[in-house]
Design a protein around this motif. Structure first.
Motif, mmCIF file in Angstrom:
data_model
loop_
_atom_site.group_PDB
_atom_site.id
_atom_site.type_symbol
_atom_site.label_atom_id
_atom_site.label_comp_id
_atom_site.label_asym_id
_atom_site.label_seq_id
_atom_site.Cartn_x
_atom_site.Cartn_y
_atom_site.Cartn_z
ATOM 1 N N GLU A 20 0.855 -1.202 0.000
ATOM 2 C CA GLU A 20 0.000 0.000 0.000
ATOM 3 C C GLU A 20 0.886 1.246 0.000
ATOM 4 O O GLU A 20 0.606 2.249 -0.647
ATOM 5 N N LYS A 21 1.925 1.142 0.806
ATOM 6 C CA LYS A 21 2.837 2.280 0.899
ATOM 7 C C LYS A 21 3.511 2.515 -0.449
ATOM 8 O O LYS A 21 3.662 3.661 -0.923
ATOM 9 N N LYS A 22 3.961 1.412 -1.067
ATOM 10 C CA LYS A 22 4.587 1.540 -2.379
ATOM 11 C C LYS A 22 3.605 2.088 -3.381
ATOM 12 O O LYS A 22 3.963 2.927 -4.226
ATOM 13 N N ARG A 23 2.351 1.594 -3.184
ATOM 14 C CA ARG A 23 1.319 2.070 -4.132
ATOM 15 C C ARG A 23 1.120 3.552 -3.958
ATOM 16 O O ARG A 23 1.024 4.314 -4.914
ATOM 17 N N SER A 24 1.071 3.954 -2.669
ATOM 18 C CA SER A 24 0.890 5.394 -2.393
ATOM 19 C C SER A 24 2.079 6.191 -2.936
ATOM 20 O O SER A 24 1.929 7.275 -3.515
ATOM 21 N N ASN A 25 3.242 5.590 -2.703
ATOM 22 C CA ASN A 25 4.454 6.279 -3.228
ATOM 23 C C ASN A 25 4.425 6.389 -4.751
ATOM 24 O O ASN A 25 4.800 7.404 -5.337
ATOM 25 N N LEU A 26 3.971 5.291 -5.393
ATOM 26 C CA LEU A 26 3.897 5.289 -6.863
ATOM 27 C C LEU A 26 2.884 6.309 -7.348
ATOM 28 O O LEU A 26 3.117 7.020 -8.316
ATOM 29 N N ILE A 27 1.733 6.317 -6.575
ATOM 30 C CA ILE A 27 0.702 7.294 -6.973
ATOM 31 C C ILE A 27 1.245 8.697 -6.824
ATOM 32 O O ILE A 27 1.079 9.565 -7.693
ATOM 33 N N LEU A 28 1.896 8.884 -5.670
ATOM 34 C CA LEU A 28 2.481 10.213 -5.421
ATOM 35 C C LEU A 28 3.542 10.545 -6.480
ATOM 36 O O LEU A 28 3.615 11.656 -7.002
ATOM 37 N N GLU A 29 4.337 9.508 -6.784
ATOM 38 C CA GLU A 29 5.396 9.715 -7.792
ATOM 39 C C GLU A 29 4.780 9.984 -9.154
ATOM 40 O O GLU A 29 5.250 10.834 -9.905
ATOM 41 N N ASN A 30 3.670 9.240 -9.424
ATOM 42 C CA ASN A 30 2.998 9.455 -10.713
ATOM 43 C C ASN A 30 2.413 10.855 -10.790
ATOM 44 O O ASN A 30 2.444 11.527 -11.843
ATOM 45 N N GLU A 31 1.826 11.234 -9.632
ATOM 46 C CA GLU A 31 1.260 12.588 -9.609
ATOM 47 C C GLU A 31 2.352 13.633 -9.843
ATOM 48 O O GLU A 31 2.183 14.601 -10.582
ATOM 49 N N GLN A 32 3.512 13.394 -9.167
ATOM 50 C CA GLN A 32 4.632 14.317 -9.341
ATOM 51 C C GLN A 32 5.122 14.316 -10.801
ATOM 52 O O GLN A 32 5.403 15.363 -11.408
ATOM 53 N N ASN A 33 5.184 13.060 -11.314
ATOM 54 C CA ASN A 33 5.617 12.941 -12.719
ATOM 55 C C ASN A 33 4.617 13.604 -13.642
ATOM 56 O O ASN A 33 5.017 14.262 -14.648
ATOM 57 N N SER A 34 3.312 13.437 -13.273
ATOM 58 C CA SER A 34 2.279 14.059 -14.113
ATOM 59 C C SER A 34 2.427 15.575 -14.076
ATOM 60 O O SER A 34 2.314 16.268 -15.092
ATOM 61 N N GLU A 35 2.670 16.062 -12.846
ATOM 62 C CA GLU A 35 2.853 17.513 -12.734
ATOM 63 C C GLU A 35 4.089 17.974 -13.516
ATOM 64 O O GLU A 35 4.071 18.997 -14.215
ATOM 65 N N GLU A 36 5.157 17.162 -13.355
ATOM 66 C CA GLU A 36 6.378 17.516 -14.093
ATOM 67 C C GLU A 36 6.138 17.463 -15.600
ATOM 68 O O GLU A 36 6.602 18.311 -16.344
ATOM 69 N N LEU A 37 5.419 16.374 -15.984
ATOM 70 C CA LEU A 37 5.111 16.254 -17.407
ATOM 71 C C LEU A 37 4.241 17.407 -17.868
ATOM 72 O O LEU A 37 4.420 17.949 -18.985
ATOM 73 N N SER A 38 3.271 17.768 -16.987
ATOM 74 C CA SER A 38 2.395 18.890 -17.337
ATOM 75 C C SER A 38 3.206 20.173 -17.482
ATOM 76 O O SER A 38 3.045 20.942 -18.426
ATOM 77 N N VAL A 39 4.126 20.363 -16.526
ATOM 78 C CA VAL A 39 5.002 21.560 -16.594
ATOM 79 C C VAL A 39 5.882 21.500 -17.840
ATOM 80 O O VAL A 39 6.050 22.485 -18.564
ATOM 81 N N ALA A 40 6.452 20.289 -18.052
ATOM 82 C CA ALA A 40 7.311 20.110 -19.231
ATOM 83 C C ALA A 40 6.516 20.360 -20.500
ATOM 84 O O ALA A 40 7.003 20.974 -21.455
#
Length: 343
Positions: A20-40
């Motif tokens: 669950e923690k990894k999942r949360s981390n992945l979700i968080l990482e995905n969200e961060q990546n999404s934001e980064e991708l959105s910014v990019a």
């Protein structure tokens, strides 16, 4: 129940938590990546827009450059056209100037030809009179010699008149021959050494009788320096020059005096013939040495002459390396100067 909640369940729970923690981390990482991708993406989109603007600006700049290039080519063509027009105008101006100059030269040549024809006509009319006068005299006095009613003394006078008229006629013919030879460059100068003082003294003696007849004072002026002046010159042509100048001096001088002389000056000897005759107007000073030219051109002139003497004298002086000129005023007489090289 204790079997169900044993150690295995705890391990599974931990594993689930980790997942669950990894999942949360992945979700968080995905969200961060999404934001980064959105910014990019936004950055890329902005860059694309900027690149597009730059491309459009480059296209506009290229078009502007092409426009400027076309304008420059057009300007160059216009400048070249103007330059061609300027050159054409210059060429046209030169052609017009040359044409005007040619027209002026043609007019001058026409005027000169007409003047020459007029002078020739006047010369021929005058020459007819000058030739007929001695011829009539020769024929008339020759006929009188055959008349037995005349005394011997009278016949001697007739003979003298015939000789004088014959000499006058010979002078006229000689002048015509000389001017023809001078114009065709057939005159040859035969130089020899002469003593100027002795030569000019002989000239004075030659014309002394004529001076006595006209009751004129005839003066020879020699240099103050008594040293002999030697010239290497054609003495016959020099005598001819003096004969022409003195003949005019005696012809146009009724009272007063005639002077002849010379003066050595460095590399030349300057001769002169001065008279107290009628003089020559200033407007004739430049043309008096032209052939056929006389101050009076009409047939009713008071004085005779064929208008060749001064032209012949000028040609002979120049042929021997000198120059001739005059100073004169009407009523005050004339002075003719000419120089010859003292070599």
């Amino acid at each position: 129940m204790p079997f169900l909640f044993g150690p295995s369940f705890g391990s599974l729970s931990l594993a689930v938590d980790k997942i669950e923690k990894k999942r949360s981390n992945l979700i968080l990482e995905n969200e961060q990546n999404s934001e980064e991708l959105s910014v990019a993406y936004k950055i890329i989109t902005t860059q694309e827009k900027e690149i597009k603007k730059q491309a459009e600006a480059l296209i506009r700049a290229d078009k502007e450059k092409e426009k400027h290039r076309a304008e420059l080519i057009s300007a160059k063509k216009e400048i070249a056209h103007k330059a061609d027009l300027t050159n054409a105008n210059k060429e046209l101006t030169i052609q017009i100037t040359e044409r005007k100059l040619a027209e002026q030269q043609l007019i001058q040549a026409k005027d000169k030809a007409e003047e020459s024809d007029r002078l020739k006509s006047a010369f021929l009319a005058n020459m007819s009179h000058e030739v007929r006068t001695p011829l009539n005299s020769i024929i008339g006095f020759s006929e009188l010699l055959a008349d037995p009613f005349f005394e011997e003394e009278q016949k001697d006078e007739f003979i003298r008149s015939i000789i004088i008229s014959g000499n006058n006629l010979l002078t006229i013919i000689s002048d015509i021959m000389d001017i023809s030879k001078l114009e065709s460059c057939e005159i040859t100068i035969h130089k020899k050494q002469i003593n100027v003082q002795k030569f000019i003294s002989d000239i004075k003696n030659q014309f002394s009788f004529q001076a006595e007849e006209k009751k004129l004072e005839f003066i020879l002026i020699l240099p103050e320096n008594e040293e002999e002046t030697i010239l290497f010159i054609d003495d016959e042509r020099l005598r001819q020059i003096f004969n022409n100048l003195l003949s005019n001096a005696f012809k146009f001088t009724m009272i007063g005096s005639i002077e002849i002389g010379y003066q050595p000056k460095a590399t030349i000897v300057e001769f002169f013939v001065r008279d107290t005759g009628i003089g020559i107007p200033a407007e004739y000073h430049d043309t008096i040495f032209d052939r056929f030219r006389q101050v009076e051109d009409s047939n009713t002139r008071e004085y005779g002459g064929n208008g060749l003497g001064l032209a012949i004298s000028k040609n002979l002086v120049e042929l021997m390396g000198g120059k001739i000129w005059l100073e004169s005023e009407p009523g005050k007489g004339s002075v003719f100067y000419f120089t010859l090289p003292n070599v």
